[in-house]
Write an enzyme that holds these catalytic residues in place. Structure first.
Site, mmCIF file in Angstrom:
data_model
loop_
_atom_site.group_PDB
_atom_site.id
_atom_site.type_symbol
_atom_site.label_atom_id
_atom_site.label_comp_id
_atom_site.label_asym_id
_atom_site.label_seq_id
_atom_site.Cartn_x
_atom_site.Cartn_y
_atom_site.Cartn_z
ATOM 1 N N ARG A 170 0.858 -1.173 0.000
ATOM 2 C CA ARG A 170 0.000 0.000 0.000
ATOM 3 C C ARG A 170 0.900 1.230 0.000
ATOM 4 O O ARG A 170 2.035 1.179 0.483
ATOM 5 C CB ARG A 170 -0.899 0.028 1.233
ATOM 6 C CG ARG A 170 -1.834 -1.178 1.376
ATOM 7 C CD ARG A 170 -2.638 -1.049 2.666
ATOM 8 N NE ARG A 170 -3.587 -2.166 2.828
ATOM 9 C CZ ARG A 170 -3.348 -3.254 3.545
ATOM 10 N NH1 ARG A 170 -2.190 -3.390 4.188
ATOM 11 N NH2 ARG A 170 -4.252 -4.217 3.637
ATOM 12 N N LYS B 255 -2.266 -1.965 7.961
ATOM 13 C CA LYS B 255 -3.425 -1.381 8.628
ATOM 14 C C LYS B 255 -3.490 -1.853 10.079
ATOM 15 O O LYS B 255 -3.230 -3.014 10.367
ATOM 16 C CB LYS B 255 -4.716 -1.768 7.894
ATOM 17 C CG LYS B 255 -4.871 -1.098 6.536
ATOM 18 C CD LYS B 255 -6.215 -1.438 5.920
ATOM 19 C CE LYS B 255 -6.429 -0.676 4.610
ATOM 20 N NZ LYS B 255 -7.733 -0.996 4.002
ATOM 21 N N HIS C 33 -1.926 2.178 -5.853
ATOM 22 C CA HIS C 33 -2.635 0.923 -5.573
ATOM 23 C C HIS C 33 -2.714 0.023 -6.806
ATOM 24 O O HIS C 33 -2.859 -1.191 -6.683
ATOM 25 C CB HIS C 33 -4.041 1.228 -5.056
ATOM 26 C CG HIS C 33 -4.407 0.433 -3.845
ATOM 27 N ND1 HIS C 33 -3.745 0.541 -2.640
ATOM 28 C CD2 HIS C 33 -5.366 -0.502 -3.655
ATOM 29 C CE1 HIS C 33 -4.284 -0.279 -1.769
ATOM 30 N NE2 HIS C 33 -5.268 -0.929 -2.355
ATOM 31 N N ARG D 222 -0.077 -2.526 -6.678
ATOM 32 C CA ARG D 222 -0.417 -3.580 -5.713
ATOM 33 C C ARG D 222 -1.390 -4.578 -6.330
ATOM 34 O O ARG D 222 -1.217 -5.786 -6.206
ATOM 35 C CB ARG D 222 -1.025 -2.923 -4.468
ATOM 36 C CG ARG D 222 -1.520 -3.850 -3.381
ATOM 37 C CD ARG D 222 -1.907 -3.011 -2.171
ATOM 38 N NE ARG D 222 -2.769 -3.694 -1.223
ATOM 39 C CZ ARG D 222 -2.333 -4.468 -0.244
ATOM 40 N NH1 ARG D 222 -1.044 -4.701 -0.097
ATOM 41 N NH2 ARG D 222 -3.185 -5.028 0.605
ATOM 42 N N HIS E 32 -4.045 -8.998 3.839
ATOM 43 C CA HIS E 32 -5.502 -8.993 3.950
ATOM 44 C C HIS E 32 -5.917 -9.801 5.172
ATOM 45 O O HIS E 32 -5.475 -10.937 5.342
ATOM 46 C CB HIS E 32 -6.149 -9.611 2.704
ATOM 47 C CG HIS E 32 -6.093 -8.723 1.509
ATOM 48 N ND1 HIS E 32 -6.243 -9.203 0.224
ATOM 49 C CD2 HIS E 32 -5.912 -7.389 1.379
ATOM 50 C CE1 HIS E 32 -6.142 -8.198 -0.633
ATOM 51 N NE2 HIS E 32 -5.949 -7.090 0.049
ATOM 52 N N TYR F 289 -9.387 -10.944 -6.782
ATOM 53 C CA TYR F 289 -8.458 -11.145 -7.891
ATOM 54 C C TYR F 289 -8.823 -12.371 -8.728
ATOM 55 O O TYR F 289 -8.413 -12.476 -9.878
ATOM 56 C CB TYR F 289 -7.028 -11.260 -7.356
ATOM 57 C CG TYR F 289 -6.586 -9.978 -6.702
ATOM 58 C CD1 TYR F 289 -6.257 -8.863 -7.457
ATOM 59 C CD2 TYR F 289 -6.559 -9.864 -5.316
ATOM 60 C CE1 TYR F 289 -5.903 -7.667 -6.855
ATOM 61 C CE2 TYR F 289 -6.205 -8.669 -4.707
ATOM 62 C CZ TYR F 289 -5.880 -7.583 -5.485
ATOM 63 O OH TYR F 289 -5.538 -6.401 -4.893
#
Length: 298
Positions: A148, A172, A244, A247, A270, A279
Site C-alpha cells: 500500500r 493497517k 494501488h 499492488r 488482507h 483477484y
C-alpha cells in the site's frame, strides 16, 4: 451527550479496541461530521442519543444527490458502525440505521497493468537525476512487494532484511507482516541508497526512513501519486492509475502464474481471504485453464 463528545469516544474505540489506522478513523469521522453539519444547517436540535431514523434518512437522501452509490454505501456503513457503538455502550436502545438499506452496487474490480505497461512506466523514468533513481526504486518496491502507498512511505531501513530475502511491513492497524523481496527490487533499492540517499542532508527524525524527498524528509502519499500520474502521461497511458494499481497488478500477476490465494493473502496483509478473492474475478480465462489442466475429470 454532545456530538463532539460522542465522536471523540468513538474515535478512541476505533483506535484502541479495533486497532484501525488514523486514515480509517478519519474516514469514519468524516461521515459523522457531515451528519452533524447537516443537523446544524437545518436547525435540527438532536443529540447522538435522540436523533431519529427519519432525520438520518433525510440526511442520507440529501447527501445521495451529490455522491455516487458506492460513496453513499460507504457513508451508510460508517454511520451504522457509529450508532452500533452507541447501542453497545448503552447510550441508545436502537440503531437509527437499522431499517435503512445501502444501495446495491456491483463489485468493483481493481484496475491492473500488464507487465509491458509496468516496464514502460519504469523505463520512462529519467535516471539522470537523483530523484529518478529514487522513483525507480519506489515503483519496483510497490510492484515487487505489493505494498500500500502508506506502507511504502513508512518503510524503514531497519525493516530491510535483504540477507533473508524479506522486508518487514507495517500495515493497517499497525499489524506487521514479512513480505518476500526479489533480487531485482533489492538491487534498485541498494542503488538508490548508495548513490542518492547517502548524499542527502537527512533531517532529524527521518534517519531510518527509506524513501526521502530532496529536503531529507519522508515522502508524502500525494507525492507518490504525482510521480505515477506524471509517468503515465509521459508514456501516453490512458488508464487511470495510482500507487494501488501496482499492488493490484502484483496480486493479479501472481495469481496468473499459479500462486495460491492464501499466499497472496499473507503477502498483501488482507485480514480476510474474501478480500483477496476479488483477484479471482480478474482473469476467468486463466481459471478455466487451471481447471482444464488440473481437474481429474478433464
Amino acid at each position: 451527550m454532545k456530538w463532539q463528545h460522542a465522536l471523540k469516544d468513538y474515535q478512541l474505540y476505533l483506535k484502541i479496541e479495533r486497532g484501525l489506522s488514523q486514515n480509517s478513523i478519519d474516514s469514519y469521522s468524516t461521515d459523522i461530521q457531515k451528519l452533524i453539519a447537516f443537523l446544524e444547517e437545518n436547525n435540527i436540535n438532536s443529540s447522538p442519543i435522540s436523533v431519529t431514523s427519519e432525520v438520518v434518512q433525510q440526511f442520507i437522501y440529501e447527501t445521495a444527490k451529490h455522491v455516487n452509490a458506492r460513496s453513499q454505501s460507504r457513508m451508510i456503513s460508517g454511520l451504522r458502525s457509529f450508532f452500533n457503538y452507541l447501542v453497545f455502550e448503552d447510550y441508545r436502545k436502537k440503531n437509527p440505521l437499522e431499517l435503512i438499506e445501502s444501495p446495491k452496487i456491483g463489485r468493483k474490480l481493481p484496475d491492473t497493468l500488464s507487465e509491458d505497461e509496468i516496464d514502460k512506466l519504469i523505463n520512462a523514468i529519467d535516471l539522470s537525476t537523483p530523484q529518478g533513481e529514487r522513483n525507480r526504486a519506489i515503483l519496483e518496491t510497490l510492484y515487487g512487494c505489493g505494498l500500500r502507498v502508506s506502507e511504502l512511505v513508512n518503510l524503514k531501513l531497519s525493516d530491510l532484511f535483504f540477507d533473508e530475502g524479506f522486508i518487514k511491513v507495517t500495515g493497517k492497524g499497525d499489524k506487521q507482516r514479512f513480505v518476500p523481496i526479489v533480487a531485482v527490487t533489492q538491487k534498485y533499492i541498494n542503488i538508490y541508497r548508495k548513490e542518492v540517499r547517502n548524499h542527502i542532508n537527512i533531517q532529524a527524525g527521518f534517519e531510518d526512513t527509506l524513501f526521502l524527498n530532496r529536503r531529507g524528509k519522508q515522502l508524502t502519499r500525494a507525492m507518490i501519486f504525482t510521480i505515477i500520474k506524471q509517468l503515465a502521461e509521459k508514456v501516453g497511458l490512458k488508464k487511470n492509475i495510482s500507487p494501488h494499481t501496482f499492488r493490484h497488478s502484483f496480486a493479479t500477476h501472481l495469481l496468473q502464474n499459479n500462486a495460491d490465494l492464501r499466499s497472496i493473502q499473507l503477502m498483501l496483509g488482507h485480514e480476510s481471504i474474501t478480500t483477496t478473492e476479488i483477484y479471482v474475478h480478474l482473469d476467468k480465462g486463466h481459471l478455466a485453464d487451471v481447471v482444464e489442466k488440473y481437474h481429474p475429470r478433464k
